[in-house]
Design a protein around this motif. Structure first.
Motif, mmCIF file in Angstrom:
data_model
loop_
_atom_site.group_PDB
_atom_site.id
_atom_site.type_symbol
_atom_site.label_atom_id
_atom_site.label_comp_id
_atom_site.label_asym_id
_atom_site.label_seq_id
_atom_site.Cartn_x
_atom_site.Cartn_y
_atom_site.Cartn_z
ATOM 1 N N LEU A 127 0.831 -1.209 0.000
ATOM 2 C CA LEU A 127 0.000 0.000 0.000
ATOM 3 C C LEU A 127 0.863 1.256 0.000
ATOM 4 O O LEU A 127 0.560 2.239 -0.671
ATOM 5 N N MET A 128 1.971 1.213 0.758
ATOM 6 C CA MET A 128 2.852 2.391 0.793
ATOM 7 C C MET A 128 3.444 2.672 -0.584
ATOM 8 O O MET A 128 3.498 3.823 -1.029
ATOM 9 N N VAL A 129 3.886 1.611 -1.254
ATOM 10 C CA VAL A 129 4.478 1.813 -2.588
ATOM 11 C C VAL A 129 3.416 2.369 -3.533
ATOM 12 O O VAL A 129 3.671 3.315 -4.304
ATOM 13 N N ALA A 130 2.205 1.805 -3.460
ATOM 14 C CA ALA A 130 1.149 2.267 -4.370
ATOM 15 C C ALA A 130 0.811 3.730 -4.104
ATOM 16 O O ALA A 130 0.592 4.512 -5.041
ATOM 17 N N ARG A 131 0.777 4.107 -2.827
ATOM 18 C CA ARG A 131 0.442 5.505 -2.516
ATOM 19 C C ARG A 131 1.592 6.442 -2.898
ATOM 20 O O ARG A 131 1.367 7.552 -3.386
ATOM 21 N N ALA A 132 2.823 5.971 -2.699
ATOM 22 C CA ALA A 132 3.968 6.801 -3.096
ATOM 23 C C ALA A 132 4.015 6.940 -4.620
ATOM 24 O O ALA A 132 4.321 8.010 -5.156
ATOM 25 N N HIS A 133 3.685 5.877 -5.320
ATOM 26 C CA HIS A 133 3.741 5.892 -6.783
ATOM 27 C C HIS A 133 2.682 6.816 -7.379
ATOM 28 O O HIS A 133 2.938 7.552 -8.326
ATOM 29 N N THR A 134 1.476 6.762 -6.805
ATOM 30 C CA THR A 134 0.369 7.512 -7.407
ATOM 31 C C THR A 134 0.136 8.863 -6.755
ATOM 32 O O THR A 134 -0.518 9.727 -7.359
ATOM 33 N N GLY A 135 0.592 9.033 -5.518
ATOM 34 C CA GLY A 135 0.243 10.247 -4.775
ATOM 35 C C GLY A 135 -1.242 10.275 -4.428
ATOM 36 O O GLY A 135 -1.810 11.334 -4.167
ATOM 37 N N ARG A 136 -1.888 9.114 -4.431
ATOM 38 C CA ARG A 136 -3.331 9.046 -4.161
ATOM 39 C C ARG A 136 -3.595 8.203 -2.909
ATOM 40 O O ARG A 136 -2.705 7.523 -2.418
ATOM 41 N N ARG A 137 -4.869 8.218 -2.478
ATOM 42 C CA ARG A 137 -5.182 7.607 -1.186
ATOM 43 C C ARG A 137 -5.985 6.314 -1.229
ATOM 44 O O ARG A 137 -5.817 5.440 -0.385
ATOM 45 N N LYS A 138 -6.898 6.180 -2.165
ATOM 46 C CA LYS A 138 -7.913 5.113 -2.057
ATOM 47 C C LYS A 138 -7.386 3.743 -2.499
ATOM 48 O O LYS A 138 -6.575 3.629 -3.415
ATOM 49 N N VAL A 139 -7.925 2.716 -1.809
ATOM 50 C CA VAL A 139 -7.535 1.341 -2.109
ATOM 51 C C VAL A 139 -8.805 0.509 -2.254
ATOM 52 O O VAL A 139 -9.678 0.562 -1.386
ATOM 53 N N VAL A 140 -8.906 -0.236 -3.332
ATOM 54 C CA VAL A 140 -10.043 -1.129 -3.527
ATOM 55 C C VAL A 140 -9.634 -2.537 -3.103
ATOM 56 O O VAL A 140 -8.617 -3.074 -3.566
ATOM 57 N N LEU A 141 -10.427 -3.104 -2.192
ATOM 58 C CA LEU A 141 -10.139 -4.436 -1.643
ATOM 59 C C LEU A 141 -11.380 -5.309 -1.796
ATOM 60 O O LEU A 141 -12.469 -4.788 -2.013
ATOM 61 N N ALA A 142 -11.213 -6.616 -1.596
ATOM 62 C CA ALA A 142 -12.382 -7.498 -1.601
ATOM 63 C C ALA A 142 -12.928 -7.601 -0.183
ATOM 64 O O ALA A 142 -12.174 -7.799 0.772
ATOM 65 N N LYS A 143 -14.238 -7.490 -0.057
ATOM 66 C CA LYS A 143 -14.893 -7.612 1.247
ATOM 67 C C LYS A 143 -14.591 -8.990 1.841
ATOM 68 O O LYS A 143 -14.703 -9.994 1.144
ATOM 69 N N GLY A 144 -14.163 -9.002 3.088
ATOM 70 C CA GLY A 144 -13.948 -10.281 3.768
ATOM 71 C C GLY A 144 -12.583 -10.904 3.533
ATOM 72 O O GLY A 144 -12.272 -11.949 4.110
ATOM 73 N N SER A 145 -11.750 -10.273 2.709
ATOM 74 C CA SER A 145 -10.423 -10.882 2.478
ATOM 75 C C SER A 145 -9.484 -10.507 3.621
ATOM 76 O O SER A 145 -9.642 -9.471 4.264
ATOM 77 N N TYR A 146 -8.513 -11.363 3.875
ATOM 78 C CA TYR A 146 -7.561 -11.137 4.966
ATOM 79 C C TYR A 146 -6.218 -10.714 4.389
ATOM 80 O O TYR A 146 -5.704 -11.359 3.473
ATOM 81 N N HIS A 147 -5.659 -9.631 4.907
ATOM 82 C CA HIS A 147 -4.342 -9.186 4.424
ATOM 83 C C HIS A 147 -3.364 -8.953 5.562
ATOM 84 O O HIS A 147 -2.300 -8.369 5.343
ATOM 85 N N GLY A 148 -3.720 -9.372 6.787
ATOM 86 C CA GLY A 148 -2.783 -9.248 7.882
ATOM 87 C C GLY A 148 -3.411 -8.603 9.102
ATOM 88 O O GLY A 148 -4.633 -8.434 9.183
ATOM 89 N N SER A 149 -2.568 -8.234 10.073
ATOM 90 C CA SER A 149 -3.079 -7.792 11.369
ATOM 91 C C SER A 149 -2.620 -6.384 11.747
ATOM 92 O O SER A 149 -2.646 -6.011 12.915
ATOM 93 N N ALA A 150 -2.196 -5.581 10.767
ATOM 94 C CA ALA A 150 -1.885 -4.176 11.052
ATOM 95 C C ALA A 150 -3.207 -3.413 11.220
ATOM 96 O O ALA A 150 -4.264 -3.918 10.824
ATOM 97 N N PRO A 151 -3.152 -2.220 11.810
ATOM 98 C CA PRO A 151 -4.406 -1.485 12.039
ATOM 99 C C PRO A 151 -5.270 -1.323 10.782
ATOM 100 O O PRO A 151 -6.487 -1.322 10.873
ATOM 101 N N TRP A 152 -4.674 -1.223 9.600
ATOM 102 C CA TRP A 152 -5.494 -1.024 8.387
ATOM 103 C C TRP A 152 -6.231 -2.285 7.957
ATOM 104 O O TRP A 152 -7.208 -2.198 7.215
ATOM 105 N N CYS A 153 -5.779 -3.463 8.443
ATOM 106 C CA CYS A 153 -6.367 -4.685 7.906
ATOM 107 C C CYS A 153 -6.789 -5.724 8.937
ATOM 108 O O CYS A 153 -7.415 -6.721 8.574
ATOM 109 N N THR A 154 -6.487 -5.528 10.227
ATOM 110 C CA THR A 154 -6.867 -6.560 11.194
ATOM 111 C C THR A 154 -8.390 -6.746 11.188
ATOM 112 O O THR A 154 -9.138 -5.764 11.156
ATOM 113 N N PRO A 155 -8.835 -8.004 11.217
ATOM 114 C CA PRO A 155 -10.288 -8.220 11.158
ATOM 115 C C PRO A 155 -11.010 -7.860 12.451
ATOM 116 O O PRO A 155 -12.225 -7.756 12.464
ATOM 117 N N VAL A 156 -10.272 -7.684 13.534
ATOM 118 C CA VAL A 156 -10.891 -7.290 14.806
ATOM 119 C C VAL A 156 -10.456 -5.857 15.100
ATOM 120 O O VAL A 156 -9.272 -5.603 15.326
#
Ligand code: PMP
Length: 424
Positions: A127-156
């Motif tokens: 996500l950091m590379v994508a935001r640095a590359h584009t200078g933009r903010r939004k990210v499209v993800l699939a509902k219910g998919s798991y990408h890890g446990s950092a604050p942006w993606c933890t399921p809880v």
């Protein structure tokens, strides 16, 4: 009801005192049938031994890292040799360059690599590379998919802020029209589309994406200038020797890898296309252990096996043998199983079991007979699952089906899952 062994129970009691909530995250047995061991003392090939000395044929494979077999001789020898020479030094070893070259040669879309430790590091970096590359903010993800446990993606969401998930737009995985809707909703602010290689969400049937969905994701990114990210952390090198969507004719801009990359040794990576090199080179991202040499030696040995061996064919063969065996047994015992996902990463759910009471009881009976299955998360085959291990597991599952049949009248919904199940 099954019960964990005495040593395991004692360890759990001690754990409750010094580990908040006991063992955490995906390694916790809190959402598994009661008899499941929480602690293991040894692994070899496709087998695990718990703290009470009970042996299992294991279909959890560490939730992915065990690709070639626990304690793979060539991988662990490479690790041990490098460990003896030096691991965490004042700079990386030459293996850093060799491993990046190896991955760039092996994974079609990749022109560079950044190494880190966990899958979450690699998805967060994407996500950091994508935001640095584009200078933009939004990210499209699939509902219910798991990408890890950092604050942006933890399921809880405990401990996170709504702001951590700001700029996320969800779509239904595999639905090209819905993906396009989500991309349009991002307007001119789209940094990335993030997808898993296939839908491997917990609690539900798995599904493989169509080539059309993958191609639409690629086309929408090309049109908008956003980066296409495929999260290979769980499925990487289990579907293909290359990035998973190569089989669909699509090359992502970024792929995140972890788990199986070093066959169980601590290493993850972000791989990127030439397009994203400049942005990646501007980031400040690092970790005290990201340069460790021994896991890199293990990864090089793992990649040698991946390139030169028949591990993938063996995984598929073992998965198909298990799938066919379970299908026949279920029918013989009067059950219908929904077996989804690629055979080497199977999800096995009971039809007509919305609260998972049958799945839980079946897995509990299998565990008592020396086989570790998962009632609601995809499982994993490894290259050490030979015909003998599969047949041994099938002998146990046949008995588990019979035991399940005897328990039908007394089954109850697992309390641990209350409130967690997705609505269909
Ligand atoms: N992405 C996917 C698809 C995963 O399955 C996982 C781990 N289960 C992660 C990211 C996070 O990896 P890690 O637990 O190594 O941080």
């Amino acid at each position: 009801m099954g019960e964990a062994g005495r040593h395991d129970r004692e360890l759990r009691e001690r754990a409750e005192r010094v580990l908040p909530g006991g063992v955490g995250g995906h390694l916790s047995t809190r959402l598994l049938p009661e008899g499941y061991p929480q602690f293991y003392v040894r692994g070899k090939g496709a087998r695990l031994w718990d703290a009470d000395g009970r042996a299992y044929v294991d279909f959890l494979c560490g939730y992915g890292p065990n690709l070639l077999g626990y304690g793979h001789p060539a991988v662990d020898a490479a690790f041990a040799e490098q460990l003896a020479r030096g691991d965490t030094l004042s700079g990386p070893s030459p293996l850093l360059v060799e491993l990046a070259e190896t991955l760039v040669a092996q994974v079609s879309h990749a022109a560079w690599a950044i190494f880190c430790k966990n899958g979450t590091d690699a998805t967060t970096l994407a996500l950091m590379v994508a935001r640095a590359h584009t200078g933009r903010r939004k990210v499209v993800l699939a509902k219910g998919s798991y990408h890890g446990s950092a604050p942006w993606c933890t399921p809880v969401p405990a401990g996170t802020l709504p702001e951590d998930r700001a700029h996320q737009i969800h779509h239904r995985y595999g639905d090209a029209e819905d993906l396009e809707r989500a991309v349009r909703a991002a307007g001119a602010d789209l940094a990335a589309v993030v997808a898993s290689p296939f839908r491997h969400d917990a609690f539900v049937d798995q599904s493989l994406p169509s080539a059309e969905y993958a191609a639409r994701a690629r086309a929408l990114c090309d049109e908008t200038g956003a980066l296409l990210v495929v999260d290979e952390v769980r499925a990487g090198f289990r579907l293909a020797r290359d990035a998973s969507w190569r089989q669909l004719g699509v090359d992502p801009d970024l792929t995140s890898w972890g788990k199986a990359l070093a066959n169980g040794h601590a290493l993850s990576a972000l791989l990127g296309a030439e397009t994203a090199r400049a942005a990646a080179s501007r980031l400040y991202v690092t970790g005290s252990f990201w340069g460790q040499a021994a896991p890199m030696a293990a990864a090089l040995a793992t990649l040698r096996e991946i390139r030169g061996g028949d591990y993938l064919e063996r995984l598929v063969h073992a998965g198909e043998r298990l799938r066919e065996g379970l299908h026949a047994q279920a029918a013989a015992h009067g059950y219908v199983l929904r077996q989804s996902g690629p055979p080497q990463m199977p999800q096995i759910l009971f039809d007509g079991d919305p609260d998972f009471r049958r799945g839980f009881a079946f897995c509990e009976e299998a565990q008592r007979r020396g086989v570790l299955l998962h009632p609601w998360h995809n499982m994993f085959l490894c290259a050490a699952h030979g015909d003998a291990e599969i047949d041994e597991a099938l002998a146990a599952t046949d008995e588990a089906f019979a035991a399940l049949r005897r328990r039908e009248a007394t089954l109850s919904a697992p309390a641990a899952l209350a409130g967690l199940l997705p609505r269909h």
